[in-house]
Design a protein around this motif. Sequence first.
Motif, PDB file in Angstrom:
ATOM      1  N   GLY A 292       0.796  -1.227   0.000  1.00  0.00           N
ATOM      2  CA  GLY A 292       0.000   0.000   0.000  1.00  0.00           C
ATOM      3  C   GLY A 292       0.823   1.269   0.000  1.00  0.00           C
ATOM      4  N   VAL A 293       2.101   1.183   0.327  1.00  0.00           N
ATOM      5  CA  VAL A 293       2.919   2.403   0.342  1.00  0.00           C
ATOM      6  C   VAL A 293       3.520   2.686  -1.034  1.00  0.00           C
ATOM      7  CG1 VAL A 293       3.529   1.955   2.743  1.00  0.00           C
ATOM      8  CG2 VAL A 293       5.138   1.337   0.934  1.00  0.00           C
ATOM      9  N   LEU A 294       3.413   1.734  -1.936  1.00  0.00           N
ATOM     10  CA  LEU A 294       4.030   1.929  -3.253  1.00  0.00           C
ATOM     11  C   LEU A 294       3.218   2.905  -4.100  1.00  0.00           C
ATOM     12  CD1 LEU A 294       4.904  -1.781  -4.165  1.00  0.00           C
ATOM     13  CD2 LEU A 294       6.307  -0.093  -2.950  1.00  0.00           C
ATOM     14  N   THR A 295       3.888   3.532  -5.027  1.00  0.00           N
ATOM     15  CA  THR A 295       3.176   4.367  -5.993  1.00  0.00           C
ATOM     16  C   THR A 295       2.385   3.457  -6.926  1.00  0.00           C
ATOM     17  OG1 THR A 295       4.905   4.323  -7.669  1.00  0.00           O
ATOM     18  CG2 THR A 295       5.087   6.012  -5.948  1.00  0.00           C
ATOM     19  N   PRO A 296       1.370   3.981  -7.605  1.00  0.00           N
ATOM     20  CA  PRO A 296       0.589   3.135  -8.513  1.00  0.00           C
ATOM     21  C   PRO A 296       1.444   2.438  -9.566  1.00  0.00           C
ATOM     22  CG  PRO A 296      -0.560   5.181  -8.124  1.00  0.00           C
ATOM     23  CD  PRO A 296       0.782   5.324  -7.459  1.00  0.00           C
ATOM     24  N   ARG A 297       2.396   3.126 -10.143  1.00  0.00           N
ATOM     25  CA  ARG A 297       3.217   2.505 -11.187  1.00  0.00           C
ATOM     26  C   ARG A 297       4.118   1.423 -10.599  1.00  0.00           C
ATOM     27  NH1 ARG A 297       4.259   5.274 -16.055  1.00  0.00           N
ATOM     28  NH2 ARG A 297       6.504   5.240 -15.808  1.00  0.00           N
ATOM     29  N   GLU A 298       4.652   1.666  -9.411  1.00  0.00           N
ATOM     30  CA  GLU A 298       5.477   0.643  -8.765  1.00  0.00           C
ATOM     31  C   GLU A 298       4.643  -0.602  -8.480  1.00  0.00           C
ATOM     32  OE1 GLU A 298       8.448   3.801  -6.432  1.00  0.00           O
ATOM     33  OE2 GLU A 298       6.862   2.745  -5.348  1.00  0.00           O
ATOM     34  N   ARG A 299       3.445  -0.384  -7.962  1.00  0.00           N
ATOM     35  CA  ARG A 299       2.599  -1.535  -7.638  1.00  0.00           C
ATOM     36  C   ARG A 299       2.190  -2.275  -8.904  1.00  0.00           C
ATOM     37  NH1 ARG A 299      -2.506   0.154  -4.705  1.00  0.00           N
ATOM     38  NH2 ARG A 299      -0.978   1.430  -3.615  1.00  0.00           N
ATOM     39  N   ALA A 300       1.913  -1.514  -9.957  1.00  0.00           N
ATOM     40  CA  ALA A 300       1.528  -2.154 -11.213  1.00  0.00           C
ATOM     41  C   ALA A 300       2.649  -3.052 -11.735  1.00  0.00           C
ATOM     42  CB  ALA A 300       1.169  -1.087 -12.251  1.00  0.00           C
TER      43      ALA A 300
ATOM     44  N   VAL B  12       2.656  -6.255  -9.595  1.00  0.00           N
ATOM     45  CA  VAL B  12       1.494  -7.114  -9.851  1.00  0.00           C
ATOM     46  C   VAL B  12       1.635  -7.816 -11.203  1.00  0.00           C
ATOM     47  CG1 VAL B  12      -0.992  -7.099 -10.348  1.00  0.00           C
ATOM     48  CG2 VAL B  12      -0.102  -5.847  -8.368  1.00  0.00           C
ATOM     49  N   LEU B  13       2.065  -7.071 -12.197  1.00  0.00           N
ATOM     50  CA  LEU B  13       2.210  -7.686 -13.519  1.00  0.00           C
ATOM     51  C   LEU B  13       3.364  -8.683 -13.531  1.00  0.00           C
ATOM     52  CD1 LEU B  13       1.569  -4.579 -15.824  1.00  0.00           C
ATOM     53  CD2 LEU B  13       0.012  -6.470 -15.327  1.00  0.00           C
ATOM     54  N   ARG B  14       4.385  -8.430 -12.774  1.00  0.00           N
ATOM     55  CA  ARG B  14       5.530  -9.344 -12.761  1.00  0.00           C
ATOM     56  C   ARG B  14       5.242 -10.586 -11.922  1.00  0.00           C
ATOM     57  NH1 ARG B  14      11.476  -7.236 -11.111  1.00  0.00           N
ATOM     58  NH2 ARG B  14      11.394  -6.416 -13.223  1.00  0.00           N
TER      59      ARG B  14
ATOM     60  N   ILE C 103       5.523  -5.846 -19.524  1.00  0.00           N
ATOM     61  CA  ILE C 103       5.077  -4.820 -18.573  1.00  0.00           C
ATOM     62  C   ILE C 103       5.234  -3.438 -19.196  1.00  0.00           C
ATOM     63  CG2 ILE C 103       5.541  -3.763 -16.326  1.00  0.00           C
ATOM     64  CD1 ILE C 103       6.540  -6.552 -15.399  1.00  0.00           C
ATOM     65  N   ALA C 104       6.363  -3.231 -19.876  1.00  0.00           N
ATOM     66  CA  ALA C 104       6.591  -1.939 -20.526  1.00  0.00           C
ATOM     67  C   ALA C 104       5.502  -1.655 -21.560  1.00  0.00           C
ATOM     68  CB  ALA C 104       7.975  -1.928 -21.177  1.00  0.00           C
ATOM     69  N   ASP C 105       5.088  -2.684 -22.282  1.00  0.00           N
ATOM     70  CA  ASP C 105       4.020  -2.508 -23.271  1.00  0.00           C
ATOM     71  C   ASP C 105       2.720  -2.075 -22.592  1.00  0.00           C
ATOM     72  OD1 ASP C 105       5.632  -3.158 -25.365  1.00  0.00           O
ATOM     73  OD2 ASP C 105       4.981  -5.242 -25.489  1.00  0.00           O
ATOM     74  N   HIS C 106       2.437  -2.677 -21.450  1.00  0.00           N
ATOM     75  CA  HIS C 106       1.206  -2.321 -20.747  1.00  0.00           C
ATOM     76  C   HIS C 106       1.249  -0.900 -20.211  1.00  0.00           C
ATOM     77  CE1 HIS C 106      -0.127  -6.468 -20.961  1.00  0.00           C
ATOM     78  NE2 HIS C 106      -1.256  -6.124 -20.357  1.00  0.00           N
TER      79      HIS C 106
ATOM     80  N   VAL D 128      10.714   0.167 -16.362  1.00  0.00           N
ATOM     81  CA  VAL D 128      10.126  -0.926 -15.577  1.00  0.00           C
ATOM     82  C   VAL D 128      11.121  -1.415 -14.521  1.00  0.00           C
ATOM     83  CG1 VAL D 128       9.292  -3.310 -15.689  1.00  0.00           C
ATOM     84  CG2 VAL D 128       8.562  -1.638 -17.404  1.00  0.00           C
ATOM     85  N   ARG D 129      12.357  -1.633 -14.951  1.00  0.00           N
ATOM     86  CA  ARG D 129      13.375  -2.121 -13.997  1.00  0.00           C
ATOM     87  C   ARG D 129      13.617  -1.093 -12.890  1.00  0.00           C
ATOM     88  NH1 ARG D 129      15.247  -4.646 -18.789  1.00  0.00           N
ATOM     89  NH2 ARG D 129      16.392  -2.813 -19.488  1.00  0.00           N
ATOM     90  N   SER D 130      13.612   0.177 -13.260  1.00  0.00           N
ATOM     91  CA  SER D 130      13.809   1.223 -12.261  1.00  0.00           C
ATOM     92  C   SER D 130      12.660   1.251 -11.258  1.00  0.00           C
ATOM     93  CB  SER D 130      13.926   2.578 -12.976  1.00  0.00           C
ATOM     94  OG  SER D 130      13.967   3.615 -12.042  1.00  0.00           O
ATOM     95  N   LEU D 131      11.440   1.117 -11.770  1.00  0.00           N
ATOM     96  CA  LEU D 131      10.271   1.100 -10.885  1.00  0.00           C
ATOM     97  C   LEU D 131      10.325  -0.106  -9.950  1.00  0.00           C
ATOM     98  CD1 LEU D 131       7.539   2.109 -13.486  1.00  0.00           C
ATOM     99  CD2 LEU D 131       8.147   3.412 -11.438  1.00  0.00           C
TER     100      LEU D 131
END
Lengths: 236, 168
Positions: free
Chosen positions: B109-117, B120-122, B132-135, B143-146
Motif C-alpha cells: 500500500g505504500v508503493l506508488t501506482p506505477r510501482e505496484r503495477a 502485480v504484472l511481474r 510490462i513496458a508494453d502495458h 520498468v526495472r527502475s520502478l
Amino acid sequence: MNSLDQVLRETLQERAAAIPVPADLTSRVIAEGRRRARRSAVALTGLAAVAVLGVGITAAAVVAGGGLPATVSPGGATGAPAPHEHEPLVTTGECAGLTVTFGDASQGDPANPPPVPDDVQALRAGDGNRVQMARQDLKWLRASGPCADRLILRTPGELVFGNQSRFADGVLGQADRVAVLFTNTGSDGTDTFELGLWAWCGTDSDCSGLVPLATVTVDVIGTTDLPSGAVVTSTP
Amino acid sequence: MDASSATFEEFVLARQHRLLSVAYLLTRDLQRAEDLVQEALVKAYLRWDRGPGIAQPDAYVRRIVVNEFISGRRRRSASEQPTDTADLIDVAAPSKDPDEQLAMWRALGVLTPRERAVLVLRYYEGFTDREIADHLGCAEGTVRSLATRAYAALRAQPGLLDRAKETS
C-alpha cells in the motif's frame, strides 16, 4: 528467488484467489455498453446536424453574394494543397501510419464522409502546421490508422476549443475517429492546439502523460461567412 | 442475444476473475476493482463487433485497467497518503503465514501506482519486463527502475517480517 519475491508472489496469489466474482458483471457491462452506444448515436446525430447547418449557411451566403467569398489567408500563406497531403502524422514505431486530417464543416458529416476530400489536408508532426479559421468557425479533425484511439486533442488557449479531449469513438468505424474544433471569439487572433498520444487515457483522465506529436497554430481571421477550406501547412 | 454479444459474454465469463484479480491487487479495494473492470469491459464491448474487432481482448482490457488505475490515482490527489486496509473493501485471504502476508499486503500500500503495477504484472501475471513496458507505455529500463524502487520501499517497511527481507 529470494524470500521477498516468494512472499510477494504468495501474497498476491492468495489475495487474488479469495476474490468473489459478482454474478451480474456480464449483464451490467452489456447493459452499460448498449446505453453508451445509443447515447453516442444521438450525440453524433447532433454533430452531423451542426455540420449540415454550416453547409446551409455557406450555401445561403453563396446565393446572396453571387459566389463564394474570398478566402482570407495569413501573410505568405496559401490555400493550395501541399505536396505532403495525407501523409501520416507518425511514420515510425507502433503508431506508424497514424494520419490526422483537418477539414471544413462542409466535409464533416460523420455519417457520410467523402473518401478523400479535396480541401482536407494532413497535419504533420512538429510545430510547423498553420491553419486558418474564421471567428465563428467549425472544422473537423479526423484521425485514422494505428493508435487513433490513443489520440488526444488539447486546446490550451482562449480562441480555439475542442469538443472533447479524446477523438470520438465509433464515429466513422473502427479505424477512424473525429474531433470537432471550433472558434467562438469576437476578434481576430492567433491560438494553438496540440495533438498527442497517451498510452491509455480514459475520457475523464487528466492525460498528464501526453506525448505531444504536433502543435498547430491557428490564425483566427474574419467573420464566419465561410467554411473557407484554407488549410495552410508551412514548409518543413 | 446476437452472436457477437454471446461471444463477448463468453469472454467476460472466462476472464472476469483474472481481470478482477489484477484490478483488486492494484487498487486493494474490491469496489474500485469492480468499477475499473466494468469500465474496461464496456469499452471492449463497444469495440467488440466493429471493424476488425480486438485482436487480443484480454490484453486490451487489462491494459485499460492498469492505466485507468494509474491515471485515476494521479487525478485523485497528488498528495494522497498511503492507506491501510481499514478503509478499503477488503477480502479475507487464507494464508500459509497470515502475519507475513498481511505485512506484505500492507507494505504494498505504500508503493506508488506505477510501482505496484510493475510488481502485480511481474509476480501475479508473470510478465516479462518487455510485456510490462508494453502495458504501461514506457521503456523496459523504466520498468526495472520502478521495480528497484518498489523493492527498496518494501524492504524499508518496519512491518514486513525479517524473513521476507532476506535474500538467498
